[in-house]
Write a protein that holds these residues in place. Structure first.
Motif, mmCIF file in Angstrom:
data_model
loop_
_atom_site.group_PDB
_atom_site.id
_atom_site.type_symbol
_atom_site.label_atom_id
_atom_site.label_comp_id
_atom_site.label_asym_id
_atom_site.label_seq_id
_atom_site.Cartn_x
_atom_site.Cartn_y
_atom_site.Cartn_z
ATOM 1 N N TYR A 255 0.921 -1.246 -0.401
ATOM 2 C CA TYR A 255 0.498 0.248 0.164
ATOM 3 C C TYR A 255 0.256 1.047 0.102
ATOM 4 C CZ TYR A 255 -3.308 3.422 1.469
ATOM 5 O OH TYR A 255 -3.846 5.049 1.698
ATOM 6 N N PRO A 256 0.722 1.665 -0.827
ATOM 7 C CA PRO A 256 -0.659 2.531 -1.361
ATOM 8 C C PRO A 256 -0.232 2.364 -3.020
ATOM 9 C CG PRO A 256 0.275 4.226 -1.208
ATOM 10 C CD PRO A 256 1.173 3.547 -0.235
ATOM 11 N N SER A 260 -3.723 -2.752 -4.514
ATOM 12 C CA SER A 260 -4.097 -2.554 -2.974
ATOM 13 C C SER A 260 -5.829 -2.194 -2.942
ATOM 14 C CB SER A 260 -3.624 -1.627 -1.698
ATOM 15 O OG SER A 260 -3.228 -0.155 -2.449
#
Length: 266
Positions: A255-256, A260
């Motif tokens: 993430y990010p 995700s």
């Protein structure tokens, strides 16, 4: 190609004979794509028939049914492709063809049982794409090497309209889902404020996710974004493996990232 020429600084006219290009894709997202092309400076003309293309010195003059004309350096006819079978004389070996290609059964066998065919030259409903031909090639290798092979079964197949802004589609379409509300639900998500898209200033990011009500599985998607080609491939694995949003949430993804974001599509 219109987007490439436009990005290179050329003045581009994109002409379509009806008011609905890309009929296989979601109508709202097609309209949004055309709006983006127009904003980028491409002259999009719908419901326009070209009646003549004539030489004009070292350029070409284009004339439409309404009498409108302009001069351009290059003209691309992108009305589709025809299978090149005429010179093969397939009728001599009892192989049947149609206007759409060579007829085959569910084992890629032609009307001559000793002749098989695959790829773009075959008359079949699946899209004529390189990975589809590769899939058929692997299937046919097994079929010719072994007896009693099962019929070919195609997985979900993504289709992408490439450009600076891409339009991608996979599985059950939003149009089909809308016609069967008791079976499917459609989530229409504006992604422009999501971090993954805001950080790249993707002002057109939007996705329609189709889920099957009885199982809550994701079964289809259509996306408009500069990252659509990547996301649609992630969703290919999700659909192929019949994952539910709960299944996806069990994975810990970097993430990010675009991957995700899958956890928010349910």
């Amino acid at each position: 190609m219109a987007a490439i020429a436009n990005a290179a600084g050329s003045q581009v006219h994109l002409i379509h004979h009806s008011d609905r290009p890309l009929r296989g894709f979601d109508g709202e997202l097609v309209a949004a794509l055309l709006k983006r092309l127009t904003a980028d400076g491409i002259d999009v003309q719908l419901d326009t028939d070209i009646t003549a293309v004539t030489p004009a010195d070292d350029q070409y003059q284009v004339t439409t049914a309404s009498g409108k004309t302009w001069t351009t350096g290059l003209v691309f006819a992108t009305a589709g492709r025809l299978p090149v079978t005429a010179g093969l004389h397939l009728e001599r070996v009892n192989v049947t063809t149609t206007a759409h290609g060579i007829q085959v059964n569910d084992h890629l066998q032609t009307t001559n049982p000793r002749v098989f065919a695959l790829g773009d030259v075959v008359d079949r409903p699946q899209p004529k794409l390189t990975p589809v031909a590769g899939f058929e090639g692997r299937y046919l290798t097994q079929t010719l090497a072994k007896q009693d092979q099962p019929a070919i079964t195609y997985p979900v197949i993504p289709a992408v309209v490439y450009g600076k802004t891409q339009l991608a589609q996979l599985g059950v379409t939003s149009a089909t889902a809308t016609q069967q509300p008791e079976t499917y639900a459609v989530s229409d998500l504006d992604l422009t404020a999501w971090y993954s898209y805001r950080r790249i200033q993707d002002a057109d990011a939007r996705i329609k996710i189709v889920t099957e009500r009885s199982t809550q599985r994701i079964v289809g998607a259509t996306m408009l974004s500069s990252e659509a080609e990547q996301v649609i491939n992630y969703l290919d694995f999700v659909i192929q493996n019949q994952l539910t949003p709960t299944d996806i949430e069990q994975a810990i993804l970097a993430y990010p990232t675009l991957a995700s974001d899958l956890t928010y599509f349910g």
